[in-house]
Design a protein around this motif. Sequence first.
Motif, mmCIF file in Angstrom:
data_model
loop_
_atom_site.group_PDB
_atom_site.id
_atom_site.type_symbol
_atom_site.label_atom_id
_atom_site.label_comp_id
_atom_site.label_asym_id
_atom_site.label_seq_id
_atom_site.Cartn_x
_atom_site.Cartn_y
_atom_site.Cartn_z
ATOM 1 N N UNK A 236 0.765 -1.143 -0.054
ATOM 2 C CA UNK A 236 0.155 0.060 0.142
ATOM 3 C C UNK A 236 0.798 1.331 0.024
ATOM 4 N N UNK A 237 1.945 1.257 0.852
ATOM 5 C CA UNK A 237 2.906 2.472 0.762
ATOM 6 C C UNK A 237 3.591 2.466 -0.769
ATOM 7 N N UNK A 238 3.883 1.478 -1.237
ATOM 8 C CA UNK A 238 4.690 1.611 -2.546
ATOM 9 C C UNK A 238 3.490 2.295 -3.376
ATOM 10 N N UNK A 239 2.280 1.705 -3.474
ATOM 11 C CA UNK A 239 1.201 2.230 -4.348
ATOM 12 C C UNK A 239 0.968 3.437 -4.198
ATOM 13 N N UNK A 240 0.983 3.930 -2.962
ATOM 14 C CA UNK A 240 0.934 5.364 -2.760
ATOM 15 C C UNK A 240 2.126 6.391 -3.393
ATOM 16 N N UNK A 241 3.392 5.859 -3.249
ATOM 17 C CA UNK A 241 4.404 6.461 -3.596
ATOM 18 C C UNK A 241 4.430 6.381 -5.311
ATOM 19 N N UNK A 242 3.855 5.323 -5.974
ATOM 20 C CA UNK A 242 3.805 5.518 -7.281
ATOM 21 C C UNK A 242 2.797 6.259 -7.852
ATOM 22 N N UNK A 243 1.610 6.403 -7.207
ATOM 23 C CA UNK A 243 0.671 7.442 -7.439
ATOM 24 C C UNK A 243 1.419 8.976 -7.485
ATOM 25 N N UNK A 244 2.334 9.262 -6.604
ATOM 26 C CA UNK A 244 2.860 10.523 -6.529
ATOM 27 C C UNK A 244 3.911 10.709 -7.714
ATOM 28 N N UNK A 245 4.459 9.812 -8.254
ATOM 29 C CA UNK A 245 5.385 9.871 -9.175
ATOM 30 C C UNK A 245 5.486 10.873 -10.218
ATOM 31 N N UNK A 246 4.075 11.063 -10.971
ATOM 32 C CA UNK A 246 3.909 11.907 -12.095
ATOM 33 C C UNK A 246 4.687 13.779 -11.320
ATOM 34 N N UNK A 247 4.155 13.737 -10.201
ATOM 35 C CA UNK A 247 4.548 15.021 -9.579
ATOM 36 C C UNK A 247 6.087 15.197 -9.513
ATOM 37 N N UNK A 248 6.642 14.173 -9.046
ATOM 38 C CA UNK A 248 8.176 14.139 -8.831
ATOM 39 C C UNK A 248 8.977 14.256 -10.073
ATOM 40 N N UNK A 249 8.242 13.432 -11.229
ATOM 41 C CA UNK A 249 9.135 13.470 -12.642
ATOM 42 C C UNK A 249 8.785 14.871 -13.153
ATOM 43 N N UNK A 250 7.593 15.547 -13.050
ATOM 44 C CA UNK A 250 7.683 16.834 -13.440
ATOM 45 C C UNK A 250 8.369 17.541 -13.089
ATOM 46 N N UNK A 251 8.732 17.671 -11.397
ATOM 47 C CA UNK A 251 9.775 18.694 -11.019
ATOM 48 C C UNK A 251 10.961 18.288 -11.313
ATOM 49 N N UNK A 252 11.589 17.002 -11.552
ATOM 50 C CA UNK A 252 12.930 16.635 -12.033
ATOM 51 C C UNK A 252 13.101 17.308 -13.508
ATOM 52 N N UNK A 253 11.942 17.221 -14.456
ATOM 53 C CA UNK A 253 11.913 17.753 -15.637
ATOM 54 C C UNK A 253 12.243 19.088 -15.900
ATOM 55 N N UNK A 254 11.531 19.812 -15.110
ATOM 56 C CA UNK A 254 11.540 21.135 -15.034
ATOM 57 C C UNK A 254 13.007 21.593 -14.410
ATOM 58 N N UNK A 255 13.760 20.846 -13.425
ATOM 59 C CA UNK A 255 14.939 21.206 -13.121
ATOM 60 C C UNK A 255 16.194 20.697 -13.706
#
Length: 295
Positions: A236-255
Amino acid sequence: MGVVVDPEVPPEVAGMLRANAALLSRIRSGWVPPADARPGRFRSVSSVALLAATPGVVALMAVLLALSHPAAGFTLLGTFVFIVLVKIASISELPEHDVSRDREVYERARPYRDRYLLPEDFDRDAADVLTRAQRAIGSVLRSHVNAEGLLDGARNALMLPAQEWEIARLLAKLSALRAEHAALVSRGVAPEVAAVIEPLDRALATSEAAMIARVEALERYAGHVAEAERAYHARGQIEELRARLPRYEELLAETGADALAVPEIDRLAEDADHLEQVLRRSVRSAHEAFRYLES
């Protein structure tokens, strides 16, 4: 440990039995609560006497006042008022829980006197074994994997309380036999009897070993369920983190640092797959352990 109740006893009666261990112990020892146990009946005689005395006291006080003895009249009145106040205080201090409740427990428990067991029915060793069984059963029934239907919740809800009752019943019987056996041996055993005592000792030890093996099977089942529970929460914790991945990817792409994140993201996906496999294996092992309990 508390009161152990046969799962076939109606739930409302079972709840009442579990909530009244001390009272059931007194009833078991031979105590019987009075049939008429309402507080009003205990207080009726003195209350009626006070009520009957009131007109007489008032009349006597009037006579004393008419005869110019006001001090005696007021003294009489004060004494009477004091008695009334003491009576009121004694009534108010009586506990709300009166014997009528005890009588209700007594009446409702009587038909089930062979369907529940009290803590004093078990010697120390038996109580320890029963506590282990109850701990294992409780951990399974309270688990999320059971509530979510990953285990066979319906069968658990039926079979595990039945297992607890059967284990408790046999342990109580074992405790009683051990107590009788110890009392006999403590009086001294003649040489002619020693040959008979030895196989009885073995019978008690073998029975205890069989009960411990039964409890160990429950503990193994609970262990598999605990492993599945850990995997369930981690997944459940891993799935919660995976759901947040797009926001992390967006931040990394912008930086401009997105290339560095790819291995970490891939590892997260692998962890999720691994935990899914662990969960399935754990549930499968739990099912196998459950089948062993049924055999």
